[in-house]
Design an enzyme around this catalytic site. Structure first.
Site, PDB file in Angstrom:
ATOM      1  N   GLU A  90     -11.190  -0.552  -3.014  1.00  0.00           N
ATOM      2  CA  GLU A  90     -10.458   0.086  -1.927  1.00  0.00           C
ATOM      3  C   GLU A  90      -9.231   0.803  -2.494  1.00  0.00           C
ATOM      4  OE1 GLU A  90      -9.480  -3.210   0.622  1.00  0.00           O
ATOM      5  OE2 GLU A  90      -7.787  -3.857  -0.606  1.00  0.00           O
TER       6      GLU A  90
ATOM      7  N   ASP B 150       0.823  -1.221   0.000  1.00  0.00           N
ATOM      8  CA  ASP B 150       0.000   0.000   0.000  1.00  0.00           C
ATOM      9  C   ASP B 150       0.855   1.268   0.000  1.00  0.00           C
ATOM     10  OD1 ASP B 150      -2.107  -1.852   0.377  1.00  0.00           O
ATOM     11  OD2 ASP B 150      -1.942  -1.664   2.548  1.00  0.00           O
TER      12      ASP B 150
END
Length: 495
Positions: free
Chosen positions: A196, A30
């Site tokens: 997401e 991420d």
């Protein structure tokens, strides 16, 4: 045997050299990247490893070095799952929007600020905490320059859809204001059970949301990247009919969850993906790929990559513990911070209760070894370990009279072997060697060379990596509460 021509060998080398390579190797999921002055800064998920959110810096997006961490000590309101830090540079200050698990609650999006990208960061606490959990915060100003926060409601954790929400936030970044509005959710087959990791950018009168969907993690991951656009930040949003626009290819699989950045006038996207060969064992690694805007006002990824100057996976790292503090390579469990002291070129690790105490470093290849030089105590055990988390690890440790190999699976311990030695007053070198991710062996030496193999049945360690992390190699101590294990040195070699 068929001989390879020089041309064939040269072509193979060129193919390898031109193949996409991770700019930050090993577990760096991420990733978020910003530019401040002439320097790029990147942070990534640390999950249940501390310090929270490793912070890297680079002048060229190619070659990175660790500058520290966002939170050297954990925040007061959260206890674990430190995920998805989103760096933001605005009006001379640096902000990080991040996900963490609230003590006694669920996942929340919090925020912290600093005057410098290297901190120290002042935490302002959680901004939004929905019942199902709130994750992946991202700040963006609308067409009128009003600041907003987008985030994902973690509905997939309770078998529900995953709306992407937006709400205004005050300029102090301390509170959301007004009401929230849904931008879009997972409603197409390729997105499966979630969307997401939204990153929003502007171009030619459009807002673009680059987002991830489907299964993020582990060997069975299905992650991919899509794009949506809107003339106004609050919508309506339109998803691209050709989604997903980035899927696994070459040596990399399950790409997604990143942020856009410009470099030398070009657009790039830093994101994570799994290396097909080392997969979950090295974790999600950071890559940088170019993208461009099309004539019909969409976005597409190009085949222009940024790769590090040195693409070799072979290197050696030595820690002689000759600094005042632990080297930045070291991390530990958020549930079990070690008590350590470095003095006279020696690391002392204090044992807590009957728990294993450890520090560990990322791995970034299929093949590696780690050697711990210890001074065996009478009852204190110290040595080398491969660690998934507190309840899943394998290690070999020694006292003055024996070496033990132990496997821990879901908290249950199994002794794989006990080997008598005579090591009183000696230094002992314990080595762990890993090949092809899961072929592990242990050995020992009193000189640091001519190692003797510890003959144990080949253990199955495929279970070690948690679903959202990788394995780490490190130093482990155990014994009676308050005992101090003495470590003289550590060497890690990757092949």
């Amino acid at each position: 045997m068929k001989k390879l021509s020089i041309c064939t060998l040269l072509f193979t080398f060129i193919q390898f050299a031109n193949a996409q390579q991770a700019v930050i190797r090993g577990d760096f999921a991420d990733p978020s990247v910003i530019k401040v002055g002439d320097t790029y800064y990147a942070a990534a998920t640390s999950s249940n490893w501390a310090p929270a959110f490793p912070l890297m810096k680079s002048k060229d997006l190619q070659n990175w070095q660790q500058a520290g961490s966002v939170f050297p000590d954990l925040t007061s309101w959260a206890d674990f799952y430190y995920w998805a830090p989103e760096l933001n540079y605005d009006n001379g200050k640096v902000y990080v929007y991040y996900t963490a698990h609230k003590k006694g609650g669920n996942l929340c999006v919090g925020v912290a600020s600093a005057d410098s990208p290297e901190g120290p960061f002042k935490d302002h606490g959680p901004l939004v905490c929905q019942e199902a959990g709130s994750i992946d915060g991202f700040p963006i100003r609308d067409e009128n320059n009003k600041l907003h926060l987008t985030w994902k409601e973690d509905g997939n954790s309770v078998g529900k859809p995953t709306p992407i929400w937006i709400q205004t936030i005050n300029e102090q970044r301390t509170a959301l204001t007004g009401g929230k509005k849904e931008l879009f959710r997972n409603d197409t087959p390729w997105e499966a059970n979630l969307v997401e990791g939204v990153s929003v950018i502007k171009n030619n009168g459009y807002f673009y949301a680059i987002y991830a969907a489907a299964g993020c993690c582990g060997a069975g991951c299905t992650y991919a990247t899509g794009i949506a656009r809107s003339k106004k930040l609050m919508g309506p949003w339109e998803k691209y009919s050709g989604n997903p626009i980035l899927t696994g290819q070459g040596e990399w699989m399950c790409p997604g969850h990143g942020t856009a950045v410009t470099h030398k006038g070009k657009n790039y996207f830093m994101y994570h993906a799994y290396d097909r060969a080392s997969n979950k064992y090295t974790g999600r690694q950071a890559l940088v790929r170019g993208f461009e805007f099309t004539s019909d006002n969409w976005l597409r990824f190009t085949d222009e990559y940024i790769s590090p100057s040195d693409v070799s996976s072979s290197y050696s790292i030595t820690d002689d513990f000759d600094k005042e503090k632990l080297d930045l390579q070291w991390s530990w469990s958020v549930f079990n911070k070690p008590s350590v002291e470095i003095k006279n070129g020696r690391l002392g690790m204090k044992v807590k209760g009957d728990r294993e105490t450890y520090i560990a470093r990322r791995i970034d290849s299929q093949n590696y070894e780690a050697v711990v030089e210890t001074i065996p105590g009478k009852n204190t055990l110290a040595g080398v370990a491969l660690i998934g988390d507190d309840k899943n690890l394998i290690y070999t440790v020694a006292t003055q009279d024996s070496i033990v190999v132990t496997l821990v699976k879901n908290g249950a311990k199994s002794n794989l072997g006990v080997f008598p030695i005579a090591a009183k007053g000696m230094h002992l070198f314990l080595k762990m060697n890993v090949k092809n991710n899961t072929d592990i062996s242990f050995s020992y030496s009193s000189k640091g060379s001519d190692f003797t193999t510890l003959k144990v049945a080949s253990p199955d360690i495929k279970f070690l990596p948690p679903w959202d992390r990788a394995v780490r190699a490190g130093i482990l101590a155990k014994g009676a509460d308050g005992d101090v294990a003495e470590i003289e040195g550590f060497v890690f070699k990757s092949y």
